[in-house]
Design an enzyme around this catalytic site. Structure first.
Site, mmCIF file in Angstrom:
data_model
loop_
_atom_site.group_PDB
_atom_site.id
_atom_site.type_symbol
_atom_site.label_atom_id
_atom_site.label_comp_id
_atom_site.label_asym_id
_atom_site.label_seq_id
_atom_site.Cartn_x
_atom_site.Cartn_y
_atom_site.Cartn_z
ATOM 1 N N ILE A 156 0.871 -1.166 0.000
ATOM 2 C CA ILE A 156 0.000 0.000 0.000
ATOM 3 C C ILE A 156 0.914 1.223 0.000
ATOM 4 O O ILE A 156 2.068 1.150 0.415
ATOM 5 C CB ILE A 156 -0.976 0.022 1.202
ATOM 6 C CG1 ILE A 156 -0.223 -0.068 2.529
ATOM 7 C CG2 ILE A 156 -1.986 -1.085 1.084
ATOM 8 C CD1 ILE A 156 -1.147 -0.009 3.748
ATOM 9 N N ASP A 157 0.403 2.340 -0.477
ATOM 10 C CA ASP A 157 1.223 3.533 -0.629
ATOM 11 C C ASP A 157 1.753 4.040 0.704
ATOM 12 O O ASP A 157 1.180 3.775 1.765
ATOM 13 C CB ASP A 157 0.417 4.651 -1.293
ATOM 14 C CG ASP A 157 -0.020 4.297 -2.700
ATOM 15 O OD1 ASP A 157 0.671 3.483 -3.335
ATOM 16 O OD2 ASP A 157 -1.042 4.840 -3.156
ATOM 17 N N LYS A 158 2.819 4.815 0.616
ATOM 18 C CA LYS A 158 3.444 5.397 1.805
ATOM 19 C C LYS A 158 2.423 6.114 2.688
ATOM 20 O O LYS A 158 2.383 5.903 3.897
ATOM 21 C CB LYS A 158 4.544 6.375 1.381
ATOM 22 C CG LYS A 158 5.134 7.197 2.516
ATOM 23 C CD LYS A 158 6.116 8.237 2.001
ATOM 24 C CE LYS A 158 6.613 9.128 3.138
ATOM 25 N NZ LYS A 158 7.529 10.189 2.639
ATOM 26 N N THR A 160 -0.842 5.884 2.603
ATOM 27 C CA THR A 160 -2.056 5.113 2.877
ATOM 28 C C THR A 160 -1.824 4.317 4.156
ATOM 29 O O THR A 160 -0.783 3.686 4.316
ATOM 30 C CB THR A 160 -2.383 4.151 1.719
ATOM 31 O OG1 THR A 160 -2.594 4.906 0.528
ATOM 32 C CG2 THR A 160 -3.630 3.340 2.030
ATOM 33 N N ARG A 260 -6.816 5.815 -6.153
ATOM 34 C CA ARG A 260 -6.525 7.233 -6.367
ATOM 35 C C ARG A 260 -6.711 7.618 -7.831
ATOM 36 O O ARG A 260 -7.301 8.667 -8.143
ATOM 37 C CB ARG A 260 -5.104 7.531 -5.893
ATOM 38 C CG ARG A 260 -4.892 7.234 -4.421
ATOM 39 C CD ARG A 260 -3.434 7.197 -4.034
ATOM 40 N NE ARG A 260 -2.821 8.516 -4.157
ATOM 41 C CZ ARG A 260 -1.521 8.726 -4.039
ATOM 42 N NH1 ARG A 260 -0.697 7.698 -3.835
ATOM 43 N NH2 ARG A 260 -1.035 9.940 -4.140
#
Length: 352
Positions: A156-158, A160, A260
């Site tokens: 998962i993104d930084k 998130t 996103r």
């Protein structure tokens, strides 16, 4: 076949700095072959799966043009592999960094990742990542093709927050990765997005691939086009605040920046998502008090409003279905409370 010496040197692609990791010219007598198979035959440390992922990310070039992994090479083709980080020692350093471990057994570990923490080492983030922390706290993680990503099943993104699973054994790693690939996991997210919706639920479908204008972001391309990968996001409206909406997202696929990019594509960027245009007032009034209210929310949650709420899958030990859930982090819940209060006050004024 002529092969150039592999040296670490910065290059520029669409104005962005990248690093060349491999460069070669296809021999005159080379037979036609898929590029992923060709490179895997040439480089001992590169599997076809890894090459396919690099191609999906836009890092495999032929004659200075990014190609898909299915591209058929021809004699005299100039093949380059670039990455967004230079070559370096791939030793993963164990670091005593606190992590919220939700569950752990002999096969896997479930973590509730805090916002701002990168999942695995990459250029600019060689330390301080979730995997650096887990190497300190966990005796052993599953070996993987990349030494800096042991046990990594998904990401998962930084910025998130939320639930992520990491494998501790080789069997668990393969078992879990296959479930993600076969789309039989259950992944639910909470997202605060700009704007209101006419419907209570919907589905966003569109290929996701690296932007042709800006390599740091993902774009959505029409289904049926060769560029990008098939992606599907289902959503349900949970709360309406007039100018923003809280939605639950259910991932059918798991592409980079999928939620996103998909919500930006339909005109509802995530709240305070600076990469996809959500970090400014997109809906609402022109009153200065309202603008200040939004800016205060941005300060409370200085990141995009996305949280990986729950994850379900078949446990690799016994195939039993397991489900893990997490609460919204404080910054997210505080912003929601502010929007709830603002909406009540606005409706009261409109009713006067």
């Amino acid at each position: 076949m002529e092969e150039k010496e592999e040296v670490e040197k910065p290059i520029h692609i669409d104005g962005e700095i990248a690093y060349e990791h491999h460069n070669q010219i296809v021999d005159d007598n080379q037979v036609t072959m898929r590029i992923d198979k060709f490179i895997a035959n040439q480089l001992a440390n590169m599997t076809r799966n890894k090459i396919q992922k690099l191609a999906d990310q836009g890092f495999v070039f032929v004659n200075d043009v990014p190609v898909k992994s299915s591209y058929k090479i021809k004699p005299k083709d100039v093949i380059r592999i670039v990455k967004d980080f230079p070559k370096r020692d791939n030793t993963l350093v164990a670091q005593d960094i606190p992590v919220a471990i939700v569950y752990e057994d002999d096969h896997l570990v479930i973590v509730n990742k805090e916002p701002g923490m990168v999942v695995h080492p990459s250029y600019g983030h060689f330390t301080g990542t979730l995997l650096n922390a887990l190497k300190f706290h966990i005796d052993k993680l599953a070996e993987s093709e990349d030494d800096t990503r042991p046990g990594l099943v998904h990401r998962i993104d930084k910025n998130t927050s939320g639930i992520i699973v990491v494998a501790k054994t080789a069997h668990s790693l393969v078992h879990l990765q296959k479930q993600f690939y076969d789309r039989i996991t259950s992944r639910r997210y909470r997202a605060l997005v700009w704007g209101d919706f006419d419907e209570d639920e919907g589905t966003i479908t569109g290929n996701i691939g690296r932007s042709l204008r800006n390599r740091k972001v993902m774009d959505v391309f029409p289904e049926g086009e060769e560029y990008g990968r098939h992606a599907v996001t289902h959503y349900t409206v949970l709360e309406r605040f007039g100018y923003v909406t809280l939605v639950e997202c259910r991932l059918e696929t798991g592409r980079t920046h999928q939620i996103r990019a998909h919500f930006k594509h339909i005109g509802h960027p995530l709240f305070n998502d600076e990469v996809y245009g959500g970090d400014k007032v997109l809906r609402g009034t022109t009153f200065s008090k309202y603008k200040q209210f939004v800016q205060n929310c941005f300060k409370i949650m200085p990141r995009h409003a996305l949280h990986a709420k729950s994850l379900g899958f078949h446990h690799p030990k016994n195939e039993e279905w397991v489900q893990f859930d997490s609460e919204l982090p404080k910054d997210f819940s505080d912003v929601l409370d502010r929007w709830r209060n603002y909406t009540v006050q606005r409706l009261q004024k409109e009713g006067e």
